[in-house]
Design an enzyme around this catalytic site. Structure first.
Site, mmCIF file in Angstrom:
data_model
loop_
_atom_site.group_PDB
_atom_site.id
_atom_site.type_symbol
_atom_site.label_atom_id
_atom_site.label_comp_id
_atom_site.label_asym_id
_atom_site.label_seq_id
_atom_site.Cartn_x
_atom_site.Cartn_y
_atom_site.Cartn_z
ATOM 1 N N HIS A 1 41.767 48.259 53.675
ATOM 2 C CA HIS A 1 41.511 47.292 52.597
ATOM 3 C C HIS A 1 41.579 47.892 51.204
ATOM 4 O O HIS A 1 41.266 47.209 50.229
ATOM 5 C CB HIS A 1 40.131 46.647 52.752
ATOM 6 C CG HIS A 1 39.987 45.800 53.971
ATOM 7 N ND1 HIS A 1 40.194 44.446 53.962
ATOM 8 C CD2 HIS A 1 39.663 46.123 55.240
ATOM 9 C CE1 HIS A 1 39.978 43.963 55.181
ATOM 10 N NE2 HIS A 1 39.667 44.967 55.977
ATOM 11 N N LYS B 1 34.140 37.827 40.560
ATOM 12 C CA LYS B 1 34.442 38.859 41.567
ATOM 13 C C LYS B 1 33.578 40.058 41.249
ATOM 14 O O LYS B 1 32.894 40.073 40.222
ATOM 15 C CB LYS B 1 35.918 39.254 41.520
ATOM 16 C CG LYS B 1 36.436 39.552 40.095
ATOM 17 C CD LYS B 1 37.917 39.868 40.055
ATOM 18 C CE LYS B 1 38.814 38.678 40.098
ATOM 19 N NZ LYS B 1 39.465 38.464 41.391
ATOM 20 N N ARG B 2 33.582 41.078 42.129
ATOM 21 C CA ARG B 2 32.850 42.303 41.806
ATOM 22 C C ARG B 2 33.299 42.837 40.447
ATOM 23 O O ARG B 2 34.468 42.702 40.076
ATOM 24 C CB ARG B 2 33.102 43.375 42.872
ATOM 25 C CG ARG B 2 32.448 43.088 44.197
ATOM 26 C CD ARG B 2 30.942 42.991 44.070
ATOM 27 N NE ARG B 2 30.339 44.267 43.755
ATOM 28 C CZ ARG B 2 29.823 45.091 44.660
ATOM 29 N NH1 ARG B 2 29.839 44.777 45.932
ATOM 30 N NH2 ARG B 2 29.265 46.247 44.288
ATOM 31 N N LYS C 1 39.531 45.843 38.239
ATOM 32 C CA LYS C 1 39.685 44.380 38.193
ATOM 33 C C LYS C 1 39.791 43.888 36.746
ATOM 34 O O LYS C 1 40.133 42.738 36.494
ATOM 35 C CB LYS C 1 38.530 43.700 38.917
ATOM 36 C CG LYS C 1 38.503 44.005 40.415
ATOM 37 C CD LYS C 1 37.372 43.269 41.126
ATOM 38 C CE LYS C 1 37.185 43.674 42.574
ATOM 39 N NZ LYS C 1 38.101 42.978 43.510
ATOM 40 N N THR D 1 41.133 37.547 47.546
ATOM 41 C CA THR D 1 41.080 36.305 48.321
ATOM 42 C C THR D 1 40.573 35.152 47.455
ATOM 43 O O THR D 1 40.847 33.994 47.759
ATOM 44 C CB THR D 1 40.187 36.468 49.568
ATOM 45 O OG1 THR D 1 39.023 37.209 49.199
ATOM 46 C CG2 THR D 1 40.908 37.199 50.678
ATOM 47 N N LYS E 1 41.481 30.924 47.048
ATOM 48 C CA LYS E 1 40.502 29.820 46.992
ATOM 49 C C LYS E 1 40.774 28.936 45.781
ATOM 50 O O LYS E 1 40.777 27.704 45.872
ATOM 51 C CB LYS E 1 39.078 30.382 46.924
ATOM 52 C CG LYS E 1 38.662 31.107 48.193
ATOM 53 C CD LYS E 1 37.408 31.962 48.024
ATOM 54 C CE LYS E 1 37.332 32.966 49.173
ATOM 55 N NZ LYS E 1 36.415 34.088 48.911
#
Ligand code: 26Q
Length: 811
Positions: free
Chosen positions: A356, A544-545, A550, A652, A656
């Site tokens: 991952h 998100k985290r 990111k 992911t 969504k």
């Protein structure tokens, strides 16, 4: 199918309430009403659960066991009712009893036994396996405390324990009679018995592993699978009482505490590996307990272990459960008398591993000394696996010491878990096309060239039952009205919705649905944090985290720039925007925590500046979790997926949002690439450095953050605003961020992508003004989201990895 109607349900409910609480509904607390419903639903499920298990056993079907340190289920009530096909009926029945199902559902504590994407993926997979009728089991740890609760105090993250079990858990069943013993420490006695070496583990510390089973209900198909989570308890009669009797009271207490620590808490790091002994203990604990119970069940069902690989498939979710491989070897050889070669063949046939992440700081490697001390027999087996593996490498790459050293399972004093996972599995997969290609060509290229046929891609997915049917009932209804209900069982059928993308009335309905969802979210934000936001502004969402790769910072810098622009040019023609953030930082991740502080400082300044009130708002929502995401996702106009290209394995949440008609602002990273391929360049906003450019920088250097900054007056100004007191009287407060971006020549290229990001945001602003066109784009996104249902993903795992013949039967 469950045969209950409104009247029987109401009777059942009142009866159950009386049984459980001994009083009348009229005087009941909301919590007791919730518990009653939970227990009643569990009763409804019980019969199907038993018959599913029985039919799997009778038909001797191949079982899949998905081993994962994390299962991020969120709430279970709503989805269980939905999958049972009785949610609407229950809602009406309860309403007649003056009870609101919605409020009861909101009372449930999230089951938050995961950090983020990997744990949520495991939860979506369970839902899909049950809904496809695949005999699939989850296997993990029943942490007493889940992922910490985040509080924002004075703009900073404070962590509080997530005591999710405090009011009990109606969904789990403790199975004390199915306990297993897991052995730690001690020594291995080696004896020659009739010419065969026998290995006996002695002087070990035993730990009792108690399973708690949770039903996983499939969608309207009468299937109920099992999630089995293990809890650690002291072995009462072996250890503590004997210590007591010797008067060794403290030792007994120490033992009890050290055992209970094993399933006490989920580690809240998701991208940074720290070699903690307790984490290794957790890993072996659930792997060993889970495997022992698989073998016990297999044998009790009359199975011969020689054929184990025909009836059992084990999935290793990231490297965390990799000890499956040596533990299965141990059981087959030491307990069952298999020869090495046979045990190895069976093990490899059974195990498959998913990677991952390619972040090197997240790769698990355990110091040999720690490993050997905690798991002496397992270490011996890993040594043997390593020496045979290196021998084979030598045969192929004779003399290439560097390569063999790079690929070894044990090297430089560490056990490298990814190497062990690759060697001991028949399948290694990445989670999006780009990610798999990077694994093959870069990160794991040595292994790919050695084992080309093991590597494969399985692009992630999300369960459309939770993320569409449950989270967005109005959109679900619109889909049913336009294309019929077949997409519920066959999500690819959503493609038929594309025909309606030019239909004005459908576009208007999409607009109204989105607006209603935005009004709902606005109300949550108002009631939680007193901020009023405008549902007619663009809801621009990044949840998100919090992590440097990111790039929440890129989003933050853009807001700072936009704010400056509006102040300078009050007539600037932009569509009003509301920027919504949420996410947790690992408690020890200083830069990520600073990022939260920065977002909150920006929010504070902008939200209190009367000059920009009708144009800009910034909200950081506290304590991001699955149940909150279910409110945020359907309300988003814009989905921010802006990681540094190559760094996000898949993502992911991107799927969504897409499924709910949010448009994606993205780099060509992870599954964004496949989303772009599905919807086409006209229906997504792409910006930033591409894979080749990024890999080129990493290989040859040449990035100069100062230069990029100095050549762009906007960047000069906003980076300066980080340290000149503009966002905080304490000029030191955001210095780390400034230094990370400039002094340390930010490895995530935030400044480099800034200009391209702003241009893409401009395009988006223009596009939003044409309401019909915007909804057309939303419709195309929805129509093409079916491929990102985890049902598709699970079918690919089942046929391509697990060898599950049942699939053909059930589809
Ligand atoms: C490892 C060692 C010690 C402590 C913690 C960990 C640890 C825990 C969790 C390491 C990694 C994780 C979680 C990783 C994760 O969530 N990865 C995400 O997986 C998603 C599902 O495949 C992808 O969509 C995301 O791109 C990826 O970041």
């Amino acid at each position: 199918m469950l045969k209950i109607n409104k009247e029987t349900f109401k009777k059942d409910y009142e009866k159950k309430f009386l049984e459980m609480h001994g009083t009348e509904l009229a005087f009941a607390s909301e919590q007791s009403k919730y518990e009653t419903l939970g227990v009643l639903v569990r009763d409804y499920v019980a019969g199907m659960w038993l018959s599913t298990t029985k039919s799997y056993n009778e038909n001797n079907e191949k079982q899949v066991y998905y081993f994962s340190m994390e299962f991020l289920l969120g709430r279970l009530l709503g989805n269980t009712l939905l999958n049972l096909g009785i949610r609407d009926m229950c809602k009406e029945a309860l309403a007649e009893l003056n009870i609101s199902l919605d409020s009861l559902e909101e009372l449930e504590q999230d089951q938050g036994l995961g950090n983020g994407g990997l744990g949520r993926l495991a939860a979506c997979f369970l839902d899909s396996m049950a809904s496809l009728g695949i005999p699939g089991n989850g296997c993990g740890i029943r942490y007493k405390y889940g992922f910490f609760e985040q509080k924002i105090i004075d703009g900073s993250q404070i962590e509080a324990p997530d005591n999710w079990l405090r009011s009990g858990n109606v969904w789990e069943i403790r199975k004390a009679d199915k306990a297993e013993i897991v052995r730690f420490g001690g020594e291995v006695k080696v004896e020659d018995i009739n010419g065969r070496l026998a290995f006996t583990h002695i002087n070990y510390e035993p730990v009792l592993a108690i399973p708690y089973d949770t039903p996983v209900v499939g969608y309207e198909n009468d299937v109920v699978n099992t999630l089995r989570l293990w809890s650690a308890e002291p072995v009462s009669n072996e250890f503590d009482f004997s210590s007591f009797s010797r008067g060794d009271f403290l030792k007994a207490i120490e033992y009890k505490n050290s055992v209970e620590a094993i399933s006490q808490v989920l580690y809240p790091e998701d991208s940074f590996y720290e070699g903690k002994m307790l984490r290794l203990k957790q890993q072996y604990f659930f792997v060993s307990a889970g495997l022992q119970s698989i073998i016990r069940h297999y044998k009790s069902n009359g199975g011969n272990l020689k054929g184990l690989d025909e009836k059992v498939a084990i999935h290793i979710n990231d490297t965390h459960p990799t000890l499956i491989i040596p533990e299965l070897m141990r059981i087959l050889m030491d307990d069952e008398g298999f020869a090495w070669e046979d045990a190895w063949r069976i093990t490899k046939n059974i195990c498959a591993y998913t990677n991952h992440t390619i972040l090197s700081e997240a790769l698990e490697k355990w110091p040999v000394d720690m490993f050997r001390k905690l798991l002496p027999r397992i270490y011996m087996i890993v040594e043997e696996i390593n020496s045979r593996f290196c021998q084979n490498l030598w045969n192929k790459y004779t003399g290439q010491w560097d390569k063999i050293h790079r690929m070894a399972i044990i090297a430089d004093g560490y056990v490298k878990m990814a190497h062990l996972a690759i060697a001991g599995s028949h399948s290694v997969n990445g989670v999006a096309k780009l990610h798999t290609e990077i694994l093959k060509k870069q990160e794991m290229s040595d292994f790919y060239y050695y084992y080309p046929r093991k590597f494969n891609n399985k692009t992630n997915g999300i369960t459309h039952r939770r993320w569409l049917l449950k989270a967005n009932p109005e959109l679900t209804n619109l889909l049913k009205e336009t294309i019929g209900p077949s997409f519920i069982k066959h999500p690819m059928d959503m493609e038929a919705f594309e025909r309606f993308s030019n239909n004005k009335s459908v576009q208007e309905k999409l607009h109204d649905i989105k607006r209603n969802n935005k009004v709902n979210l606005a109300e949550i934000i108002r009631s939680n944090q007193g901020i009023i936001i405008d549902p007619d502004s663009i809801f621009d969402v990044q949840v998100k985290r919090i992590h440097a790769y990111k790039r929440q910072t890129l989003n933050a810098l853009r807001i700072m720039d936009l704010y400056n622009e509006i102040i300078e040019n009050p007539n600037l023609d932009i569509v009003p925007r509301t920027f919504i953030f949420a996410g947790k930082a690992a408690p020890g991740y200083f830069l990520a925590k600073k990022t939260i502080e920065l977002i909150n400082a920006i929010a504070e300044k902008i939200n209190t500046d009367p000059r920009v009130q009708n144009k800009l708002k910034v909200v950081f929502m506290e304590n991001y979790k699955v149940s909150l995401a279910e409110h945020i996702v359907p309300a988003a106009d814009v989905s921010e997926q802006i990681s540094t290209t190559t760094k996000e394995a898949s993502g992911t949440s991107n799927m969504k949002f897409m499924m709910n008609g949010g448009l994606t602002m993205a780099t060509l990273d992870g599954a964004n690439v496949e989303i772009r391929d599905e919807v086409g360049d006209d229906n997504i906003f792409i910006f930033g450095l591409n894979e080749r450019e990024i890999l080129d920088y990493y290989k040859h250097g040449g990035y100069n953050a100062w230069e990029v900054c100095n050549n762009d007056p906007r960047l000069r100004r906003i980076t300066n605003d980080l340290i000149n007191g503009y966002y905080s009287p304490d000029r030191e407060k955001f210095k780390t961020i400034y230094e990370h971006l400039l002094t340390y020549n930010d490895e995530f290229f935030v400044l480099k992508d800034f200009d391209s990001y702003l241009k893409a945001q401009d395009r988006l602003d223009k596009a939003y003004r044409d309401k019909h066109h915007w909804q057309k784009m939303a419709a195309v996104n929805i129509a093409h989201s079916g491929i990102f249902s985890s049902d598709r993903t699970i079918q690919e795992y089942a046929t391509g990895i697990w060898g599950s013949e049942f699939l053909y039967k059930n589809l």
